[in-house]
Write a protein that holds these residues in place. Structure first.
Motif, PDB file in Angstrom:
ATOM      1  N   ALA A 171       0.833  -1.210   0.000  1.00  0.00           N
ATOM      2  CA  ALA A 171       0.000   0.000   0.000  1.00  0.00           C
ATOM      3  C   ALA A 171       0.865   1.256   0.000  1.00  0.00           C
ATOM      4  N   ARG A 172       1.950   1.259   0.775  1.00  0.00           N
ATOM      5  CA  ARG A 172       2.848   2.422   0.775  1.00  0.00           C
ATOM      6  C   ARG A 172       3.489   2.623  -0.592  1.00  0.00           C
ATOM      7  N   LEU A 173       3.926   1.541  -1.194  1.00  0.00           N
ATOM      8  CA  LEU A 173       4.521   1.654  -2.529  1.00  0.00           C
ATOM      9  C   LEU A 173       3.502   2.136  -3.556  1.00  0.00           C
ATOM     10  N   ALA A 174       2.276   1.651  -3.449  1.00  0.00           N
ATOM     11  CA  ALA A 174       1.240   2.097  -4.381  1.00  0.00           C
ATOM     12  C   ALA A 174       0.936   3.580  -4.217  1.00  0.00           C
ATOM     13  N   PHE A 175       0.931   4.062  -2.973  1.00  0.00           N
ATOM     14  CA  PHE A 175       0.673   5.483  -2.736  1.00  0.00           C
ATOM     15  C   PHE A 175       1.773   6.353  -3.338  1.00  0.00           C
ATOM     16  N   LEU A 196      -6.210   6.953  -2.815  1.00  0.00           N
ATOM     17  CA  LEU A 196      -7.173   5.950  -3.255  1.00  0.00           C
ATOM     18  C   LEU A 196      -6.489   4.624  -3.582  1.00  0.00           C
ATOM     19  N   ALA A 197      -5.317   4.709  -4.231  1.00  0.00           N
ATOM     20  CA  ALA A 197      -4.561   3.484  -4.516  1.00  0.00           C
ATOM     21  C   ALA A 197      -4.111   2.803  -3.222  1.00  0.00           C
ATOM     22  N   TRP A 198      -3.667   3.615  -2.229  1.00  0.00           N
ATOM     23  CA  TRP A 198      -3.280   3.043  -0.934  1.00  0.00           C
ATOM     24  C   TRP A 198      -4.451   2.332  -0.279  1.00  0.00           C
ATOM     25  N   LEU A 199      -5.637   2.911  -0.350  1.00  0.00           N
ATOM     26  CA  LEU A 199      -6.806   2.298   0.280  1.00  0.00           C
ATOM     27  C   LEU A 199      -7.173   0.976  -0.385  1.00  0.00           C
ATOM     28  N   ARG A 237      -4.590  -1.624   0.508  1.00  0.00           N
ATOM     29  CA  ARG A 237      -4.617  -1.948   1.942  1.00  0.00           C
ATOM     30  C   ARG A 237      -5.774  -2.865   2.294  1.00  0.00           C
ATOM     31  N   ILE A 238      -6.918  -2.649   1.671  1.00  0.00           N
ATOM     32  CA  ILE A 238      -8.074  -3.494   1.990  1.00  0.00           C
ATOM     33  C   ILE A 238      -8.204  -4.672   1.028  1.00  0.00           C
ATOM     34  N   TRP A 239      -7.188  -4.858   0.159  1.00  0.00           N
ATOM     35  CA  TRP A 239      -7.269  -5.971  -0.779  1.00  0.00           C
ATOM     36  C   TRP A 239      -7.403  -7.326  -0.092  1.00  0.00           C
ATOM     37  N   PRO A 240      -6.717  -7.629   1.022  1.00  0.00           N
ATOM     38  CA  PRO A 240      -6.950  -8.925   1.676  1.00  0.00           C
ATOM     39  C   PRO A 240      -8.401  -9.144   2.081  1.00  0.00           C
TER      40      PRO A 240
END
Length: 297
Positions: A16-20, A58-61, A64-67
């Motif tokens: 998530a951090r990398l995506a942000f 939005l990408a981080w979110l 992050r909630i992908w699992p």
């Protein structure tokens, strides 16, 4: 009960951090470049930041909630069936009396359970839903996965005459050879007798097919029409036994006599004996008859 493993939780936080960062930087730069053609470059940088940071969030979110989204995706059939039954129950209760409601429920539940065809149909598809989760447990517990903890995709399952057939798409880190040595454990986890695996595509090695075997269909006794031919009133001593040849007795078979054709009135050359008087083999002779020179003069 652990819903999301700690390894998957840490991996999703890092991703998530990398995506942000990537989304905010790339979108911000592109927006600033586009905006710089119309406004001052300094103002374009602020515009790019205003566009890139929200999209990065939005990408981080999502990452992050992908699992959690993946877990809901795994249970989509069960959630859909439960929701549909709940809606039907509420509509039935609100629009019918108690007696009619109980009668409808008894028919909906009792008739499929009483009819063998529908009962086997429902049981087969229920096992398809169960085996998808059992295979996912196998991948999570004792099958080697990649460092990020991403499990293979369980695509589809359908019943077969002997059990279930499941299509799986492997993630990087697994191969067909890694799974062939664990088929006995997979069969135990799926409550089956045996499990087989093979490639489902000749072009893609990650696309596999599992065959979960629960029953044996080749053990049933079938009737033979030959039984009706036998006359039961005939005593067993007078019946003609059927003799089945078991071997070929070569000494009882007469060797055929082969006569070679003649050429121009002359008889064909005789075949030389296999051995001479002293036991030695004669020299090999030509099988063709020599031509008479006088015929060509």
């Amino acid at each position: 009960m652990t819903v999301i493993e700690a390894r998957v939780h840490r991996s999703s936080a890092r991703n998530a951090r990398l995506a942000f960062i990537l989304t905010a930087v790339i979108v911000g730069l592109l927006s600033a470049v586009v905006a710089a053609s119309s406004i001052h470059p300094i103002l374009a940088v602020f515009v790019g930041a205003l566009i890139g940071v929200p999209l990065g969030g939005l990408a981080w979110l999502l990452v992050r909630i992908w699992p959690v989204l993946r877990l809901l995706w795994w249970w989509t059939p069960e959630i859909g069936i439960t929701t549909l039954l709940g809606v039907c129950w509420v509509q039935l209760v609100n629009h019918t009396s108690t007696l009619v409601t109980l009668l409808v429920v008894a028919l909906v539940v009792g008739v499929p359970a009483a009819v063998p065809v529908s009962r086997r149909f429902l049981a087969a598809w229920t096992w398809c839903l169960v085996v998808r989760h059992r295979l996912r447990v196998c991948f999570a517990q004792f099958i080697i996965a990649n460092q990020s903890g991403s499990l293979p995709l369980i695509l589809w399952a359908r019943p077969t005459p002997v059990g279930e057939r499941v299509w799986v798409y492997l993630r990087p880190g697994l191969s067909l050879a890694d799974l062939e040595g664990r088929l006995d454990r997979i069969a135990v986890a799926c409550h089956a007798s045996t499990a087989l695996i093979e490639r489902a595509s000749d072009r893609n090695a990650a696309y596999l097919r599992f065959d979960i075997k629960r029953r044996e269909v080749l053990t049933a006794q079938v009737g033979s029409p030959l039984v009706d031919v036998i006359d039961l009133d005939t005593p067993a001593t007078e019946r003609i036994p059927a003799t089945v040849p078991t071997a070929l007795d070569l000494p009882d078979i007469d060797a055929p006599t082969v006569t070679l054709p003649t050429q121009q009135g002359r008889p064909a050359a005789k075949k030389p004996p296999a051995t001479t008087a002293n036991g030695s083999k004669p020299a090999a002779a030509s099988s063709a008859v020599e031509d008479d020179v006088s015929d060509w003069i």
